[in-house]
Design a protein around this motif. Structure first.
Motif, PDB file in Angstrom:
ATOM      1  N   PRO A 107       0.837  -1.200   0.000  1.00 17.83           N
ATOM      2  CA  PRO A 107       0.000   0.000   0.000  1.00 17.83           C
ATOM      3  C   PRO A 107       0.872   1.250   0.000  1.00 17.83           C
ATOM      4  CG  PRO A 107       0.093  -0.912   2.198  1.00 17.83           C
ATOM      5  CD  PRO A 107       0.882  -1.846   1.328  1.00 17.83           C
ATOM      6  N   PHE A 108       0.419   2.294  -0.679  1.00 20.67           N
ATOM      7  CA  PHE A 108       1.185   3.543  -0.615  1.00 20.67           C
ATOM      8  C   PHE A 108       0.277   4.681  -0.155  1.00 20.67           C
ATOM      9  CE2 PHE A 108       0.255   2.450  -5.060  1.00 20.67           C
ATOM     10  CZ  PHE A 108      -0.500   3.529  -5.499  1.00 20.67           C
ATOM     11  N   THR A 142      -6.451   0.731  -7.123  1.00 16.76           N
ATOM     12  CA  THR A 142      -6.920   2.035  -6.650  1.00 16.76           C
ATOM     13  C   THR A 142      -7.046   1.980  -5.128  1.00 16.76           C
ATOM     14  OG1 THR A 142      -9.244   1.403  -6.745  1.00 16.76           O
ATOM     15  CG2 THR A 142      -8.258   2.319  -8.771  1.00 16.76           C
ATOM     16  N   LYS A 143      -7.388   3.133  -4.539  1.00 16.41           N
ATOM     17  CA  LYS A 143      -7.578   3.161  -3.088  1.00 16.41           C
ATOM     18  C   LYS A 143      -8.665   2.177  -2.672  1.00 16.41           C
ATOM     19  CE  LYS A 143      -9.078   6.144   0.728  1.00 16.41           C
ATOM     20  NZ  LYS A 143      -9.431   7.524   1.153  1.00 16.41           N
ATOM     21  N   ASP A 144      -9.803   2.200  -3.352  1.00 18.14           N
ATOM     22  CA  ASP A 144     -10.914   1.315  -2.985  1.00 18.14           C
ATOM     23  C   ASP A 144     -10.536  -0.150  -3.174  1.00 18.14           C
ATOM     24  OD1 ASP A 144     -12.433   3.501  -2.342  1.00 18.14           O
ATOM     25  OD2 ASP A 144     -13.582   3.519  -4.221  1.00 18.14           O
ATOM     26  N   GLN A 145      -9.807  -0.454  -4.234  1.00 15.74           N
ATOM     27  CA  GLN A 145      -9.393  -1.840  -4.483  1.00 15.74           C
ATOM     28  C   GLN A 145      -8.395  -2.312  -3.424  1.00 15.74           C
ATOM     29  OE1 GLN A 145      -7.980  -1.170  -8.486  1.00 15.74           O
ATOM     30  NE2 GLN A 145      -9.761  -2.209  -9.416  1.00 15.74           N
ATOM     31  N   GLU A 148     -10.355  -3.126  -0.374  1.00 16.58           N
ATOM     32  CA  GLU A 148     -11.057  -4.391  -0.595  1.00 16.58           C
ATOM     33  C   GLU A 148     -10.093  -5.569  -0.459  1.00 16.58           C
ATOM     34  OE1 GLU A 148     -13.765  -6.635  -4.043  1.00 16.58           O
ATOM     35  OE2 GLU A 148     -12.953  -4.631  -4.391  1.00 16.58           O
ATOM     36  N   LYS A 149      -8.864  -5.375  -0.937  1.00 15.71           N
ATOM     37  CA  LYS A 149      -7.852  -6.437  -0.863  1.00 15.71           C
ATOM     38  C   LYS A 149      -7.479  -6.733   0.583  1.00 15.71           C
ATOM     39  CE  LYS A 149      -5.015  -8.960  -3.509  1.00 15.71           C
ATOM     40  NZ  LYS A 149      -5.533  -9.919  -4.490  1.00 15.71           N
ATOM     41  N   GLU A 150      -7.304  -5.677   1.381  1.00 17.72           N
ATOM     42  CA  GLU A 150      -7.001  -5.843   2.800  1.00 17.72           C
ATOM     43  C   GLU A 150      -7.674  -4.727   3.590  1.00 17.72           C
ATOM     44  OE1 GLU A 150      -6.837  -6.836   5.987  1.00 17.72           O
ATOM     45  OE2 GLU A 150      -5.676  -8.323   4.856  1.00 17.72           O
ATOM     46  N   PRO A 151      -8.863  -5.015   4.137  1.00 22.38           N
ATOM     47  CA  PRO A 151      -9.659  -3.991   4.831  1.00 22.38           C
ATOM     48  C   PRO A 151      -8.992  -3.408   6.066  1.00 22.38           C
ATOM     49  CG  PRO A 151     -11.004  -5.914   4.275  1.00 22.38           C
ATOM     50  CD  PRO A 151      -9.590  -6.288   4.005  1.00 22.38           C
ATOM     51  N   ASP A 156      -6.539   6.491   5.952  1.00 22.12           N
ATOM     52  CA  ASP A 156      -6.147   7.897   6.008  1.00 22.12           C
ATOM     53  C   ASP A 156      -4.963   8.148   5.078  1.00 22.12           C
ATOM     54  OD1 ASP A 156      -6.094  10.560   6.873  1.00 22.12           O
ATOM     55  OD2 ASP A 156      -4.637  10.096   8.448  1.00 22.12           O
ATOM     56  N   GLU A 157      -5.146   9.023   4.092  1.00 18.22           N
ATOM     57  CA  GLU A 157      -4.125   9.396   3.108  1.00 18.22           C
ATOM     58  C   GLU A 157      -3.653   8.219   2.249  1.00 18.22           C
ATOM     59  OE1 GLU A 157      -1.195  11.541   5.554  1.00 18.22           O
ATOM     60  OE2 GLU A 157      -2.094  13.396   4.765  1.00 18.22           O
ATOM     61  N   LEU A 158      -4.470   7.169   2.194  1.00 15.74           N
ATOM     62  CA  LEU A 158      -4.171   6.033   1.312  1.00 15.74           C
ATOM     63  C   LEU A 158      -4.410   6.445  -0.138  1.00 15.74           C
ATOM     64  CD1 LEU A 158      -3.554   2.961   0.917  1.00 15.74           C
ATOM     65  CD2 LEU A 158      -6.033   2.572   1.162  1.00 15.74           C
TER      66      LEU A 158
END
Length: 547
Positions: A107-108, A142-145, A148-151, A156-158
């Motif tokens: 994640p970034f 994307t941020k939403d994906q 979804e991949k790891e809830p 915050d700021e993802l």
């Protein structure tokens, strides 16, 4: 004929004492095991001694990843990444039962180590350099994906995430399977056997060692044309037998990991993530548990008596709460933990995370070869390079003939399952076969994953009539003693099964019975049994309690 049975140690010692070996390896971690296998398959006569158990040092206390070195891109070690990536695929194919591909989420966040562009380019470069196959190439989220991949990842700021493949391994079992493969090829290996002195010829060249059976104190000579110091964190100690090490020397970096039950930390996706101090650590789900690490701090002291400090736990807990803010774990939720050291070649002015993990070999005036540094992933290639040098010397100095390196396409012990693509089918088949031995299908599938093509040998021990242990535990224990040189209860619980780290409840439940079975099998006195019980309790305390 060499043996991997702990019940035939005397026969092993007689072989060590009564032969002149082409190569003698000091150190039974992954480096030493790899050297033994490479040398044996070239047709050389090989001996190996290890003062503790196989993989007792760094090789059982890593992050348990055969990784391709993504982190080294940050340090612009392009050659390192390319080589590690290719070696990773070889390690997997030669032992798919001890190595498993896992998708890793990177994640970034705004202001983090990686941004969207650097993640995309970095992972694409990584795929290219490492020769990653098409089905395992990176993809972006994307941020939403990402959520979804790891809830559990903080939102915050993802900004999004990247996904790439790492290879999870059981480092200790990888080491023992390589060691067993070496024995199958004729190498003579012995654990709890310490090099205490060197033997010299008239030209003051090393021609062997004085070895000591750590269990009895008995000493004997082992003669060899070439001696390799592959003692990992102890290479400087081995060098010091000859003289005080000069020039290059090791610096040790301590790494700690902590383990939670998935009910406390329900991670569904392996994650490589930023810490508050801009390092990166792993959180990895495994067999109903989640483990997180690692720290990276300089360490001085006895590596065999290394405790986990409260500061180590605090650092990892802070990282967890930073990246997974809804995971409300506390120290009370930690089931177990482990600490190990990385043996790094000293580089002045650098902190542990900045020092290169590259390996180096050098030869002393008396002919002792020392191999230091390196990574789990590169063990096979490292052995190939060392043996290329040594075989050239053996040929010119002793007229010893040897073949080329063949380990690239050589299955390690347990790896003969018809290729990695056949693993799941093999596991299901062995699960069904296990029921004929009184085991459940689930136990049989676990054994197939754990022991690979050696699983049928383990099944047979389940047929033995005994009342002390469940069939599955007894089968593993006796197979470990007779085929994997288990000498101490700690060997079994830590390095042959991994239960000390990933199933501490099983250790607590069966420790007394395991001690009793081992005492009967080896003929221990009451005093010996009490000593082994004390050592086991000390390891349980070390794994479950911070200082």
């Amino acid at each position: 004929m060499s043996t991997a049975s702990a019940l035939q140690r005397q026969m092993t010692f007689e072989q060590l004492e009564n032969n002149v070996f082409d190569v003698l390896v000091i150190g039974g971690g992954i480096t030493g095991a790899g050297l033994s296998l490479d040398a044996a398959t070239r047709g050389l006569s090989v001996a190996l001694v290890e003062m503790q158990d196989f993989a007792a040092g760094t090789s059982s206390r890593s992050t348990k990843l055969v990784h391709g070195g993504l982190r080294y891109l940050k340090q612009l070690e392009v050659k390192e990444v390319a080589e590690l990536g290719k070696e990773r695929a070889i390690v997997y194919e030669n032992g798919p039962h001890v190595t498993t591909p896992v998708w890793m989420l990177l994640p970034f966040h705004k202001g983090g180590t990686f941004g969207k562009f650097s993640t995309s380019v970095g992972l694409r470069t990584y795929d290219f350099l490492a020769g990653v196959k098409k089905s395992e190439r990176r993809y972006m989220l994307t941020k939403d994906q990402t959520v979804e991949k790891e809830p559990l990842v903080k939102t915050d700021e993802l900004l999004g995430g990247g996904v790439y493949v790492e290879y999870r391994t059981d480092d200790a079992r990888l080491t023992i399977e390589v060691a067993k493969a070496a024995i199958e090829k004729g190498a003579v290996l012995s654990n709890y056997t310490k090099a205490v002195e060197f033997l010299y010829n008239k030209k003051k060249k090393i021609v062997g060692i004085v070895a000591e059976d750590v269990l009895t104190g008995k000493r004997f000579n082992i003669q060899a044309r070439k001696v390799i110091n592959a003692a990992g964190p102890w290479v400087d100690d081995v060098r010091a037998i000859e003289e005080k090490p000069k020039g290059k020397h090791l610096i040790l970096s301590k790494g700690v990991h902590i383990v939670f039950d998935e009910s406390k930390f329900p991670l569904k996706q392996a994650v490589y993530f930023d810490t508050p101090d801009k390092r990166m650590v792993f959180a990895i789900p495994r067999d109903g548990k989640t483990y997180v690490g690692t720290t990276d701090t300089f360490y001085k002291g006895d590596q065999r008596e290394m405790d986990i400090e409260q500061a180590d736990r605090d650092y990892i807990m802070d990282a967890i709460h930073y990246m997974f803010p809804t995971v409300n774990v506390t120290d009370a939720d930690i089931e177990s933990s482990w600490a190990g050291v990385r043996p790094l070649i000293h580089e002045e002015g650098k902190n542990p995370s900045e020092i290169s993990r590259h390996d180096e070999m050098w030869e002393s005036k008396s002919g002792l070869f020392t191999i230091a540094g390196g990574k789990l992933t590169g063990y096979r290639k490292m052995a190939e390079g060392v043996l290329n040098t040594i075989t050239a010397q053996l040929k010119s100095e002793h007229r010893v003939k040897s073949g080329p390196c063949i380990t690239k396409d050589l299955r390690i012990s347990g790896g003969d399952i018809g290729g990695s693509d056949n693993l799941q089918q093999f596991i299901q088949l062995q699960g069904r076969k296990a029921t004929a031995y009184g085991l459940t299908q689930q136990e049989g599938e676990y054994f197939a994953q754990h022991y690979g093509s050696n699983a049928p040998k383990v099944f047979k021990y389940a047929q033995v009539s005994q009342q002390l242990l469940p069939k599955a535990v007894y089968a593993q224990l006796m197979y470990g003693i007779e085929h994997e040189m288990v000498v101490h209860p700690v060997d079994f619980f830590v390095r042959r099964t991994g239960n000390m780290f990933f199933n501490i409840a099983s250790v607590q439940a069966h420790k007394e019975a395991v001690l009793t079975v081992m005492a009967l099998t080896f003929g221990w006195t009451d005093m010996q049994k009490a000593q082994y019980a004390f050592e086991l309790e000390k390891e349980i305390t070390r794994a479950t309690t911070a200082k």
